[in-house]
Every structure is written in C-alpha cells, then in structure tokens.
Scaffold this motif. Structure first.
Motif, PDB file in Angstrom:
ATOM      1  N   LEU A  63       0.728  -1.145   0.039  1.00  0.00           N
ATOM      2  CA  LEU A  63       0.019   0.047   0.159  1.00  0.00           C
ATOM      3  C   LEU A  63       0.810   1.170   0.149  1.00  0.00           C
ATOM      4  CD1 LEU A  63      -2.956  -0.805   2.524  1.00  0.00           C
ATOM      5  CD2 LEU A  63      -3.319  -0.544   0.003  1.00  0.00           C
ATOM      6  N   LYS A  64       0.450   2.235  -0.931  1.00  0.00           N
ATOM      7  CA  LYS A  64       1.260   3.291  -0.890  1.00  0.00           C
ATOM      8  C   LYS A  64       0.713   4.589  -0.058  1.00  0.00           C
ATOM      9  CE  LYS A  64       2.618   2.706  -5.687  1.00  0.00           C
ATOM     10  NZ  LYS A  64       2.478   3.306  -7.293  1.00  0.00           N
ATOM     11  N   GLY A  65      -0.681   4.632   0.469  1.00  0.00           N
ATOM     12  CA  GLY A  65      -1.160   5.286   1.239  1.00  0.00           C
ATOM     13  C   GLY A  65      -0.848   5.232   2.854  1.00  0.00           C
ATOM     14  N   LYS A  66      -0.982   6.145   3.638  1.00  0.00           N
ATOM     15  CA  LYS A  66      -0.935   6.400   5.009  1.00  0.00           C
ATOM     16  C   LYS A  66      -2.146   5.717   5.533  1.00  0.00           C
ATOM     17  CE  LYS A  66       1.967  10.589   4.944  1.00  0.00           C
ATOM     18  NZ  LYS A  66       1.896  11.810   5.106  1.00  0.00           N
ATOM     19  N   TYR A  67      -2.000   4.334   6.023  1.00  0.00           N
ATOM     20  CA  TYR A  67      -3.069   3.481   6.609  1.00  0.00           C
ATOM     21  C   TYR A  67      -2.433   2.855   7.981  1.00  0.00           C
ATOM     22  CZ  TYR A  67      -5.174   3.643   2.062  1.00  0.00           C
ATOM     23  OH  TYR A  67      -5.534   3.938   0.834  1.00  0.00           O
ATOM     24  N   ILE A  68      -3.434   2.896   8.865  1.00  0.00           N
ATOM     25  CA  ILE A  68      -3.230   2.204  10.050  1.00  0.00           C
ATOM     26  C   ILE A  68      -4.503   0.917  10.018  1.00  0.00           C
ATOM     27  CG2 ILE A  68      -4.673   3.705  11.378  1.00  0.00           C
ATOM     28  CD1 ILE A  68      -2.871   2.932  13.875  1.00  0.00           C
ATOM     29  N   PHE A  69      -3.922  -0.219  10.292  1.00  0.00           N
ATOM     30  CA  PHE A  69      -4.837  -1.372  10.563  1.00  0.00           C
ATOM     31  C   PHE A  69      -4.980  -1.708  11.909  1.00  0.00           C
ATOM     32  CE2 PHE A  69      -3.477  -1.570   6.357  1.00  0.00           C
ATOM     33  CZ  PHE A  69      -4.715  -2.219   5.555  1.00  0.00           C
ATOM     34  N   LEU A  70      -6.199  -1.891  12.460  1.00  0.00           N
ATOM     35  CA  LEU A  70      -6.598  -2.258  14.051  1.00  0.00           C
ATOM     36  C   LEU A  70      -7.521  -3.548  13.963  1.00  0.00           C
ATOM     37  CD1 LEU A  70      -8.023   1.394  14.814  1.00  0.00           C
ATOM     38  CD2 LEU A  70      -5.703   0.632  15.010  1.00  0.00           C
ATOM     39  N   LEU A  71      -6.954  -4.231  15.036  1.00  0.00           N
ATOM     40  CA  LEU A  71      -7.799  -5.431  15.378  1.00  0.00           C
ATOM     41  C   LEU A  71      -8.321  -5.573  16.581  1.00  0.00           C
ATOM     42  CD1 LEU A  71      -8.265  -8.546  14.557  1.00  0.00           C
ATOM     43  CD2 LEU A  71      -6.214  -9.117  15.732  1.00  0.00           C
ATOM     44  N   THR A  72      -9.752  -5.794  16.660  1.00  0.00           N
ATOM     45  CA  THR A  72     -10.140  -5.672  18.089  1.00  0.00           C
ATOM     46  C   THR A  72     -10.899  -7.076  18.282  1.00  0.00           C
ATOM     47  OG1 THR A  72     -12.731  -5.236  17.749  1.00  0.00           O
ATOM     48  CG2 THR A  72     -10.985  -3.278  17.708  1.00  0.00           C
TER      49      THR A  72
END
Length: 260
Positions: A63-72
C-alpha cells in the motif's frame, strides 16, 4: 458517505452519547482493559492476532497510502495494530493495546457501528462523535467464523476519502483473516492430537526455550540429567525435527508452549 441507511443509526448513537453525558472533547478512550484482564484477552485471541499480523503484513507493504490497521476482539477491545511509521505522528490519543472502541468508551466510531450493525461500516471524519477522531476516514468490518463474530478489522487513514474499492479490500481481508484463522485452529487441533507431550516434557521444553541448561533443569524438576536428555530426544522425535532449537521454534509456532 456510501452507506445512506446508517444515517439514522449515527444520529441515534449521537443522541445516546449526549444523553449519557459523554463528552466529545475527551483526549483518550474512557475504557481500557489492563493487567490480568488484558492478558486473558490477548491469550484467548493469540491465534487471531498472529493471523492478523500475517495477512495484514503482506498487504501493508504494497500500500502506498498512509494507513493504520486495527484488530479488536468481539467486544471492541484493541488487540493489535499495524501501520506505516509516517502515520504515527497523526495519532493524537492513546492507541495502546487494550483500549476500547465501544460507543461508551470513545463515542460514535466505525468499530462501534460495525458492532451494532454486524456488518462493514465506513465513517467519514465528520461523523465521529469525539474530536480526536474527526480527521479519520475509517472502515470497520466484522471477522466472522462459522457465523460467529470473533473480532473486528478496521483500516483508517487521514489522507483521503476511502473509495468503494477499499471497502471491497477490507471485506476480502476480513474474509481472508477468518479463513486463515479457521485453518490455524484445524492445524492446531490436528497437531495437539498427534503430539502427545507429557507435562514434564512441556516443562522441559519451556525451560529450554528460556535458555536453561540441562543440569539446571534436572535440579529444578528433581530428575537426573540423563532423564532430561531422554525427554529432549522424545520431544525432537514427536515434533519431527532435527534439533531442540528447531523443536522450540516449531512448538512456539504451533502454540504448544507459551514462554511469555
């Protein structure tokens, strides 16, 4: 917004936050799991966390964009995060493991809405209740295994609007996590059936993983050094590896031992 039908749900959530006196100016989530409660949550979801790391780790690099992935977990408590380092400076609240994304903890948000509607939800910045989330574009989706929700996957960015394509990506990711999680459980069950360690062998393997020498192990367990050697040989045979080092790595991957 792309999900016109959830406007009423968002409005209802807003009214509920106001009615309960929940302030939109909080600087951190109002609920967080700590101590023993957090350790129990993490241990219970160990396989889910490992699956999340594997699946998201593979896609994050592309991925080129600025992402944050969260797992709950299925109750909305944060189990893990993965993101590009350059986005960390934009997180202006406590995003540590254990924080809650329930409505009563951090107001209206994508995860709380996904928990309520039990489906994928996309929330633009202005639809979040709390100020600390007002710049985030968020998509959250349930992770479903055998018709049961085991957790939630969220991807957030401050960079731009989420596209319809990203909605599809998140659905595919949540499905992939669910499938790999299910396969891991099946493999673990097969391994546990086929590998019948004694309690003593488990103790020896854990102590070896922590760096204990044979003589120390024999003293700690009250057995002879030659007995320790015998159990090491049996451990290697049962795991079908060539050395005790390989045995430790394999046993750890299969969740047969916990050395934390």
């Amino acid at each position: 917004m792309g999900n016109m039908q959830i406007y009423d749900e968002i409005l209802y959530s807003y009214k509920k936050c106001v009615k309960t006196g929940f302030t939109s100016s909080i600087t951190d989530p109002a609920i967080i799991s700590r101590g023993n409660d957090l350790q129990i949550r993490l241990k219970k979801n160990m396989t889910l966390i490992k699956t999340f790391k594997n699946v998201v780790g593979n896609i994050l690099r592309s991925l080129k964009g600025k992402y944050i992935f969260l797992l709950t977990d299925n109750e909305g408590y944060l189990l893990d995060t993965m993101c590009h380092e350059k986005i960390l400076c934009h997180i202006n609240f406590d995003c540590s493991i254990g924080i809650s994304f329930k409505e009563e903890a951090i107001g209206t948000n994508a995860i709380s809405m996904a928990m309520k509607l039990k489906r994928l939800v996309y929330l633009e910045p202005q639809y979040h209740y709390c100020e600390i989330l007002k710049k985030w574009h968020c998509i959250a989706a349930p992770i479903i295994v055998d018709e049961k929700i085991i957790g939630y996957l969220d991807v957030s960015t401050i960079e731009r609007d989420m596209t319809e394509e990203m909605n599809v990506v998140i659905e595919l990711l949540s499905d992939k996590i669910a499938n790999e999680y299910k396969n891991c459980l099946k493999n673990s069950e097969l391994v546990n059936k086929n590998i019948d360690f004694t309690d003593k062998q488990i103790k020896i393997l854990i102590m070896l993983a922590k760096g204990y020498k044979e003589l120390i192990i024999s003293r700690e367990l009250g057995i002879k050094p030659v007995t320790v050697k015998y159990h090491k040989k049996k451990i290697i045979e049962k795991l079908c590896v060539k050395s005790i080092q390989e045995a430790i790595v394999k046993a750890t991957k299969l969740n047969l031992i916990d050395i934390d």
